[in-house]
Motif scaffolding. Structure first.
Motif, PDB file in Angstrom:
ATOM      1  N   CYS A  76       0.842  -1.195   0.000  1.00 57.81           N
ATOM      2  CA  CYS A  76       0.000   0.000   0.000  1.00 57.81           C
ATOM      3  C   CYS A  76       0.875   1.241   0.000  1.00 57.81           C
ATOM      4  N   CYS A 121      -1.831  -3.418  -2.508  1.00 51.36           N
ATOM      5  CA  CYS A 121      -1.944  -4.181  -1.266  1.00 51.36           C
ATOM      6  C   CYS A 121      -2.280  -5.648  -1.485  1.00 51.36           C
ATOM      7  N   GLU A 144     -12.210  -1.829   2.987  1.00 52.40           N
ATOM      8  CA  GLU A 144     -11.989  -0.421   3.259  1.00 52.40           C
ATOM      9  C   GLU A 144     -13.250   0.372   2.907  1.00 52.40           C
TER      10      GLU A 144
HETATM   11  S1  SF4 Z   1      -6.982  -0.123  -1.285  1.00 53.98           S
HETATM   12 FE1  SF4 Z   1      -6.414   0.811   0.645  1.00 53.98          FE
HETATM   13  S2  SF4 Z   1      -4.845  -0.525   1.468  1.00 53.98           S
HETATM   14 FE2  SF4 Z   1      -5.033  -1.014  -0.689  1.00 53.98          FE
HETATM   15  S3  SF4 Z   1      -3.500   0.250  -1.686  1.00 53.98           S
HETATM   16 FE3  SF4 Z   1      -5.415   1.390  -1.725  1.00 53.98          FE
HETATM   17  S4  SF4 Z   1      -5.323   2.640   0.109  1.00 53.98           S
HETATM   18 FE4  SF4 Z   1      -3.793   1.075   0.372  1.00 53.98          FE
END
Ligand code: SF4
Ligand SMILES: Cc1cc2nc3c(=O)[nH]c(=O)nc-3n(C[C@H](O)[C@H](O)[C@H](O)COP(=O)(O)OP(=O)(O)OC[C@H]3O[C@@H](n4cnc5c(N)ncnc54)[C@H](O)[C@@H]3O)c2cc1C
Ligand SMILES: Cc1cc2nc3c(=O)[nH]c(=O)nc-3n(C[C@H](O)[C@H](O)[C@H](O)COP(=O)(O)OP(=O)(O)OC[C@H]3O[C@@H](n4cnc5c(N)ncnc54)[C@H](O)[C@@H]3O)c2cc1C
Ligand code: SF4
Ligand code: FES
Lengths: 488, 285
Positions: A76, A121, A144
């Motif tokens: 991330c 991620c 999320e």
């Molecule tokens: S989805 Fe959330 S955890 Fe995954 S890269 Fe994007 S900001 Fe980071």
């Protein structure tokens, strides 16, 4: 109780007894994202992905192995404590999960929707590795989004007492929004200047409603306003006022430049000036920001009434344009891309959705010229077939045209989505700022530019990048601005 | 920002002039620049209009517009005290003003509006100004007085001969170009077809000719490419590279085709608006 609920219930009981093993977690099926029916959604602009139910979210969260080293976090760009927020969801502590995410990301409802998780991620997630399939990774982005959506309105952060310092944020994209929030929190007097009549940047004029509802972006803007950030629209820095004016005459002590990459590239082929040839920026701006989809129903922004459309390109922008064309009533939409599907930079989910909606992929093909009739309207494109040759600088195999492979596609509209260069306005009006040969602002690791007190981030620095990268830079720049202003 | 209309006047059957509150634009604008306005913030079209004048102290800009379609009809229905949803600018590159010597200013129809600030700036820079203003008939001629003040010579032509000479602007233009010494520069602003023929007139005599293009625009900041034209074989964005170009290099034929892109939809929008006006009785005013 549904099957899923029963399963969750059982798992939770096991969990309480401390008996959940990795094997149990592997056995939980990866939770599919509920989505609007592919046929129905072709004729509306509402969001396609509907979001997890609570049961789904907790089941998905239970799939996480809580790895000690949490390799997901490395993937991330803003290093969200993924393992911890996922654990909080599994426990049903959604507010706690949101608070953890918000430590590092101010726009979870946005990133959860539009991050290219499969190359960030979720690419490094242990579960996906185990199944040798990134689609089987823990769906971090969807989780999320789940917690962000449950908590509408956002939390108002604490604001330090006024410092008497003024910060100007140029551009209201994700980088600008985050930089405004973080500098405001430090007690500075913050003003966001936006060229368009609505704030939000690409999230408002580019990414369509069916992928990112505008209400979500509006909420983030409202939070900024409640925090006391001033938002001035219809203000074109470089024209209405220059950066020099803002600093020397208007009393701004620091500036963040987050103007994005707004100069559409064309292919430079015959026929590009014909009526019916659009840049994706124009097509999407007309339909999103200016609501051409509601033409005759409140809106009077015209847009081509296309029957057959060719979209050129393979990124998110191309997918958005193609899927918008479908919603505006096109019967046939082709996506023409010169590399192979593997090389497409678009998010996998978007590619998948596009195919479901009936968009026809023409890979390893590229337009050679666009043909028009005597009225100057597009009637077709001539394409060449390509094959993959040696890898190029980007490590991707270079597409090479096959001699004599020309063929015609019958279309009335061509949308060019091959990327954006840097808009030269700031460069032309700010001689003190240093730019590289592509017109991007040069910054150091703290996002500081060559001009004292001026910081920059997002697409104007990185070239076309992502929401989360722009956000990350907005954060870094804000920290640097706060530090700079604390000194002087 | 309120973008309030502080004065309004009708100049001819379909041409209106308004003063709008926009203090920052009033301060920053230079001859040749334009603004993008929208009547409403939510659903409105964004249309470009030249800044015909400004009063920096009062904080207002002057716009002169012709009622041609939905948005301009809506604007014509607005009154003193009403506000625009948005006004952004000043956009475009300012006119290159210097002492050239003799400058011929050719205006056609509503083109007189964008031409005026340029002619004024050219006059101020010490040029001799020869103006040619053309319109279909006497009623449609605008800004005659303003041009009279700054012109060393003013020629008026109408299509039907109801005022001035009965001719197209290209006729007197040709005569002026044949004078000795030749004019040093021609600035021609008006309907695309008029600009095209002005350029054809001056080309054989090699008199540099500047035109101001009025392509369809969306953002006005270089972001969409909708305003593109071919100039000297290269793609240019009118909003950031222009609006003024060397007329001898512009592909006018192609530009005219591009301007017809939305004709049908524009008519539809206008018809719907007219019908709405009747219903709410706006047309009675
Ligand atoms: S989805 Fe959330 S955890 Fe995954 S890269 Fe994007 S900001 Fe980071
Ligand atoms: C159609 C499309 C789809 C995309 N899909 C995704 C996706 O799925 N996932 C993802 O992560 N990324 C996606 N991106 C990329 C992502 O949107 C951008 O990387 C990101 O928005 C860049 O943010 P930014 O902060 O640089 O500002 P931007 O969002 O680019 O906004 C810049 C703002 O500055 C304003 N501005 C420009 N010049 C001036 C000026 N002179 N004065 C005042 N204001 C000015 C602009 O009007 C704009 O509002 C997509 C982009 C597009 C175009
Ligand atoms: C740099 C520039 C300066 C201009 N200055 C003036 C001015 O000072 N006074 C004036 O009366 N007009 C000016 N115009 C033209 C003006 O923008 C159009 O007349 C206006 O957009 C028409 O809008 P409408 O909705 O009333 O008509 P519509 O029915 O939408 O269109 C009528 C005609 O206007 C043109 N047009 C439509 N939409 C646009 C658009 N978004 N941008 C540009 N042209 C469009 C089309 O070619 C169409 O044929 C200028 C144009 C440009 C590009
Ligand atoms: S890598 Fe995957 S399984 Fe491991 S902690 Fe991160 S999300 Fe959970
Ligand atoms: S109007 Fe969009 S680039 Fe000129």
């Amino acid at each position: 109780m549904s099957l899923d609920e029963a399963r969750l219930h059982e798992l939770l009981q096991k969990q309480q007894a401390g008996q959940v093993k990795a094997k149990d977690r592997y056995e939980i099926p990866s939770q599919p994202m509920p989505a609007q029916d592919a046929v129905v959604r072709r004729s509306n602009i509402n969001e396609v992905a509907l979001g997890y139910t609570e049961t789904q979210a907790r089941l998905e969260a239970m799939r996480c192995l809580q790895c000690k080293n949490a390799p997901c976090v490395e993937g991330c760009p803003v290093r969200i404590r993924i393992r911890d927020f996922v654990a909080a969801i599994a426990d049903g502590k959604y507010d706690e999960a949101l608070a953890i995410i918000r430590e590092n990301s101010l726009l979870p409802a946005v990133c959860g929707r539009v991050c290219p998780q499969e190359v960030q991620c979720q690419e490094t997630c242990t579960v996906g590795r185990k199944f040798k399939d990134v689609d089987k990774s823990v769906s971090i982005g969807r989780l999320e989004r789940f917690v962000a959506d449950r908590h509408k309105g956002g939390l108002l952060p604490k604001i330090a007492p006024p410092t008497g310092k003024k910060v100007a944020i140029i551009g209201s994209g994700p980088g600008g929004i985050v930089c405004a929030a973080d500098t405001r929190r430090a007690g500075h007097d913050v003003t966001v200047f936006e060229a368009f009549h609505k704030p939000g940047g690409v999230m408002v004029y580019g990414i369509p409603e069916f992928r990112l509802p505008k209400a979500i972006v509006q909420e983030e803007i409202d939070v900024l306003k409640k925090m006391g950030v001033k938002i001035v629209c219809n203000f074109i820095v470089g024209r209405t006022r220059t950066i020099g004016d803002l600093m020397k005459e208007d009393g701004f002590d620091a500036v963040y430049v987050g103007v994005g990459a707004g100069l559409p590239r064309f292919m430079g082929i015959e026929g590009e000036q014909l009526v019916g040839v659009y840049s994706a920026n124009e097509y999407l701006t007309r339909s999103n920001l200016m609501r051409a989809y509601a033409f005759g129903k409140g809106s009077d922004t015209p847009i081509a009434q296309s029957k057959r459309v060719a979209v050129v390109g393979g990124g998110n922008v191309a997918m958005d344009a193609a899927r918008t064309a479908v919603r505006l009533g096109a019967e046939k939409v082709y996506l023409v891309y010169r590399r192979s599907e593997k090389e497409m930079p678009a998010r996998v989910e978007e590619v998948h959705h596009a195919k479901e909606e009936g968009i026809e992929f023409h890979i390893l093909q590229n337009p050679k010229r666009i043909l028009g009739n005597e009225m100057g309207h597009v009637v077709g494109i001539e394409c060449l077939r390509y094959e993959l040759g040696e890898p190029d600088d980007s490590g991707r195999r270079r597409p090479v045209p096959i001699d004599g492979s020309e063929f015609m596609l019958d279309v009335d509209t061509v949308i060019v989505a091959i990327g954006n260069g840097a808009n030269p306005l700031i460069q032309q009006t700010t001689p003190e700022l240093e730019f590289n040969k592509w017109g991007n602002v040069i910054v150091d690791e703290k996002c500081a530019t060559s001009m004292k007190g001026v910081y920059a981030g997002g697409d104007i620095v990185l070239g076309a990048a992502t929401v989360i990268l722009a956000m990350g830079q907005g954060r870094i720049a804000a920290a640097a601005i706060n530090e700079y202003l604390a000194k002087g | 920002m309120s973008y309030k209309i502080v004065s309004k006047q009708q100049l001819s059957e379909n041409v209106f002039t308004i003063e709008v509150e926009a203090p920052l634009i009033a301060r920053a604008r230079k001859a040749g620049q334009f603004v993008i306005v929208g009547v409403s913030n939510e659903y409105g079209e964004r249309i470009p209009l030249t800044i015909a004048g400004a009063e920096p102290v009062k904080g207002t800009i002057r716009l002169i517009f012709q009622r041609v379609g939905k948005t301009t009809t809506q604007m014509a229905d607005m009154n003193v005290g009403d506000s625009f949803g948005h006004v952004a600018g000043p956009l475009g590159k300012p006119t290159h003003v210097q002492k050239f010597g003799t400058v011929v200013c050719v205006g056609g129809g509503i083109g007189n509006a964008p031409l005026l600030p340029i002619a004024q700036a050219m006059k101020q820079a010490g040029n001799t100004i020869l103006s040619i203003l053309g319109s279909r008939n006497k009623e449609l001629l605008i800004l005659e007085e303003e041009f009279k003040i700054i012109s060393d010579e003013l020629i008026i032509v109408t299509d039907d001969g109801s005022y001035g000479r009965k001719a197209m602007v290209t006729e007197p233009l040709k005569e002026l170009c044949r004078r000795n010494p030749k004019p040093d520069l021609v600035v021609a602003i008006g309907p695309t077809i008029m600009m095209k023929f002005c350029c054809e007139t001056t080309r054989p005599m090699q008199i540099p000719t500047v035109v101001s293009l009025n392509t369809i625009m969306v953002d006005g900041t270089g972001m969409c490419g909708g305003c593109r034209v071919e100039v000297g074989g290269k793609t240019k964005f009118v909003c950031v590279d222009g609006p003024e170009f060397d007329g001898h290099q512009v592909d006018f034929d192609q530009m005219m085709k591009r301007m017809t892109a939305y004709r049908k939809l524009e008519q539809q929008a206008l018809d719907a608006y007219q019908e709405h006006r009747c219903k709410i009785g706006l047309d009675q005013r």
